[in-house]
Design a protein around this motif. Structure first.
Motif, short mmCIF file in Angstrom:
data_model
loop_
_atom_site.label_atom_id
_atom_site.label_comp_id
_atom_site.label_asym_id
_atom_site.label_seq_id
_atom_site.Cartn_x
_atom_site.Cartn_y
_atom_site.Cartn_z
N GLN A 262 0.82 -1.21 0.00
CA GLN A 262 0.00 0.00 0.00
C GLN A 262 0.86 1.26 0.00
N VAL A 263 1.90 1.26 0.84
CA VAL A 263 2.78 2.42 0.91
C VAL A 263 3.47 2.65 -0.43
N ARG A 264 3.92 1.59 -1.07
CA ARG A 264 4.60 1.74 -2.36
C ARG A 264 3.64 2.23 -3.43
N VAL A 265 2.40 1.74 -3.42
CA VAL A 265 1.41 2.24 -4.38
C VAL A 265 1.15 3.72 -4.14
N THR A 266 1.07 4.13 -2.88
CA THR A 266 0.84 5.53 -2.54
C THR A 266 1.99 6.41 -3.01
N ARG A 267 3.23 5.94 -2.79
CA ARG A 267 4.39 6.71 -3.25
C ARG A 267 4.39 6.81 -4.77
N ALA A 268 4.04 5.72 -5.44
CA ALA A 268 3.96 5.75 -6.90
C ALA A 268 2.88 6.73 -7.35
N HIS A 269 1.77 6.78 -6.63
CA HIS A 269 0.67 7.71 -6.93
C HIS A 269 1.16 9.16 -6.88
N HIS A 270 1.89 9.52 -5.82
CA HIS A 270 2.41 10.89 -5.70
C HIS A 270 3.41 11.20 -6.81
N GLU A 271 4.20 10.21 -7.19
CA GLU A 271 5.16 10.43 -8.27
C GLU A 271 4.44 10.63 -9.60
N LEU A 272 3.40 9.84 -9.84
CA LEU A 272 2.64 9.99 -11.09
C LEU A 272 1.96 11.36 -11.16
N LYS A 273 1.48 11.84 -10.02
CA LYS A 273 0.79 13.14 -10.00
C LYS A 273 1.73 14.29 -10.36
N SER A 274 3.00 14.15 -10.04
CA SER A 274 3.95 15.24 -10.29
C SER A 274 4.85 15.00 -11.49
N ALA A 275 4.73 13.83 -12.11
CA ALA A 275 5.63 13.50 -13.23
C ALA A 275 5.19 14.18 -14.52
N ASP A 276 6.13 14.34 -15.42
CA ASP A 276 5.87 14.90 -16.75
C ASP A 276 5.40 13.77 -17.66
N PRO A 277 4.15 13.80 -18.13
CA PRO A 277 3.65 12.71 -18.98
C PRO A 277 4.39 12.60 -20.31
N GLY A 278 5.16 13.63 -20.64
CA GLY A 278 5.93 13.57 -21.89
C GLY A 278 7.19 12.75 -21.77
N THR A 279 7.67 12.55 -20.55
CA THR A 279 8.92 11.81 -20.37
C THR A 279 8.78 10.59 -19.46
N ALA A 280 7.85 10.64 -18.53
CA ALA A 280 7.67 9.53 -17.59
C ALA A 280 6.68 8.51 -18.14
N THR A 281 6.80 7.27 -17.70
CA THR A 281 5.85 6.22 -18.07
C THR A 281 5.39 5.50 -16.81
N VAL A 282 4.22 4.89 -16.89
CA VAL A 282 3.70 4.12 -15.76
C VAL A 282 4.62 2.95 -15.46
N THR A 283 5.15 2.32 -16.48
CA THR A 283 6.05 1.17 -16.28
C THR A 283 7.28 1.57 -15.48
N GLN A 284 7.86 2.74 -15.81
CA GLN A 284 9.05 3.21 -15.09
C GLN A 284 8.74 3.48 -13.63
N VAL A 285 7.64 4.15 -13.38
CA VAL A 285 7.28 4.49 -12.00
C VAL A 285 6.97 3.22 -11.21
N ALA A 286 6.22 2.31 -11.82
CA ALA A 286 5.88 1.06 -11.14
C ALA A 286 7.14 0.27 -10.78
N ALA A 287 8.08 0.17 -11.71
CA ALA A 287 9.32 -0.56 -11.46
C ALA A 287 10.13 0.07 -10.34
N ARG A 288 10.12 1.42 -10.30
CA ARG A 288 10.87 2.11 -9.26
C ARG A 288 10.36 1.79 -7.86
N TRP A 289 9.07 1.41 -7.79
CA TRP A 289 8.48 1.11 -6.49
C TRP A 289 8.22 -0.38 -6.30
#
Length: 317
Positions: A262-289
């Motif tokens: 749950q904590v990792r999903v929450t951290r990924a959520h905050h990262e997705l909210k602030s990430a640039d959709p032009g450079t970031a991907t869901v796969t990258q964020v998910a892997a990081r967490w």
């Protein structure tokens, strides 16, 4: 992550490579085609190799010092250690030998995958069990309990080889560590071992109080970015793994590893909210967490936030 490729028709060069890559060994036989191909991928304590031998080869090898699982794709392998004659064919995944034991055998025009990791990972995983036995864990049998266990073990090896360690960029260390623990857990479930007591023992709930829960939660929240498991959480809370499991069961609506997820999903959520959709991907964020499988991450994310991670990334700000 390191990737190394070896191709040769020389038995001498093959013996030198195998001795350097695994353990000192001697090879022999009467090959008709001496072509050997090996692709080695190593990252964060996990090694997965793809090997192809176009001939019959015998071997005598020193102890590996690693848990070594072999998945045969074609041809066959024969274990002749201590006078045995165990034949493994296509579709079988097995333990080649205990980490501290020498072994002998032969392969016949075989194509197979080798997966290796530190035996200490077995201890870490076993410590999370509700009825874990004391002392170092040993795998006591080479073949899986049944067809289903063999299939699960082989599928796990394939996932690590084809998904975790394959891609245009090196895998995240947290993903590799989590995947290695998963492989160790599946190996303990699939193969005979000393990991668990045969009889269930009463769980001592003396330490399963709210202070234990609080310490465990603080540790998880401060270390969710690291490759931690139940044993680490319990150590930080100054209790046994069973006690921390019982504390979560008694005072929470989830388990220690469920809370970590749950904590990792929450951290990924905050990262997705602030990430640039032009450079970031869901796969990258998910892997990081620590989520190597983006579909499972998306399912956990939707359960917690009622939307998809991709939608959050598109609508940042």
């Amino acid at each position: 992550m390191n990737t190394e490729r070896f191709d040769s028709r020389s038995l001498e060069a093959t013996e030198e490579f195998l001795s350097r890559a695994y353990t000192p060994m001697r090879i022999g036989g009467r090959p008709s085609d001496t072509q050997t191909s090996i692709v080695r991928t190593a990252a964060e304590g996990l090694t997965v190799d793809r090997l192809t031998f176009g001939y019959t080869m015998s071997y005598t090898a020193n102890p590996l010092g690693q848990v070594c699982l072999i998945t045969v794709h074609s041809g066959s392998m024969v274990d002749t250690t201590d006078g045995r004659h165990e034949v493994y064919g296509a579709g079988e995944t097995f333990l080649v030998a205990p980490p501290d034991r020498p072994y002998t055998g032969a392969l016949h025009s075989a194509r197979y995958t080798i997966s290796m990791f530190d035996p200490a990972v077995l201890d870490q995983v076993a410590a999370a069990g509700a009825h874990s036995a004391p002392g170092p864990v040993r795998l006591t049998g080479q073949r899986a309990h049944d067809v289903g266990a063999n299939r699960r073990l082989g599928s796990t090896v394939a996932f690590l080889r084809d998904q975790v360690l394959t891609g245009p960029t090196p895998p995240d260390p947290l993903v590799v560590a989590t995947a290695t623990q998963h492989l160790a857990a599946v190996a303990l479930a699939a193969l005979p071992s000393t990991a668990y007591r045969e009889e269930c023992h009463r769980i001592d709930s003396h330490d399963a109080h709210t202070d234990t829960l609080r310490r465990a939660r603080i540790f998880i929240e401060e270390n969710a970015h690291r490759a931690i498991g139940l044993a680490d959480i319990a150590a930080a809370a100054f209790v046994t793994p069973r006690a921390v499991q019982y504390a979560f069961s008694r005072h929470s609506d989830t388990s220690p590893l469920g809370y970590l997820r749950q904590v990792r999903v929450t951290r990924a959520h905050h990262e997705l909210k602030s990430a640039d959709p032009g450079t970031a991907t869901v796969t990258q964020v998910a892997a990081r967490w620590g989520f190597p499988h983006v579909g499972r991450f998306a399912a956990a994310y939707r359960q917690l936030y009622g939307t998809t991670p991709a939608a959050t990334l598109r609508t940042r700000g």
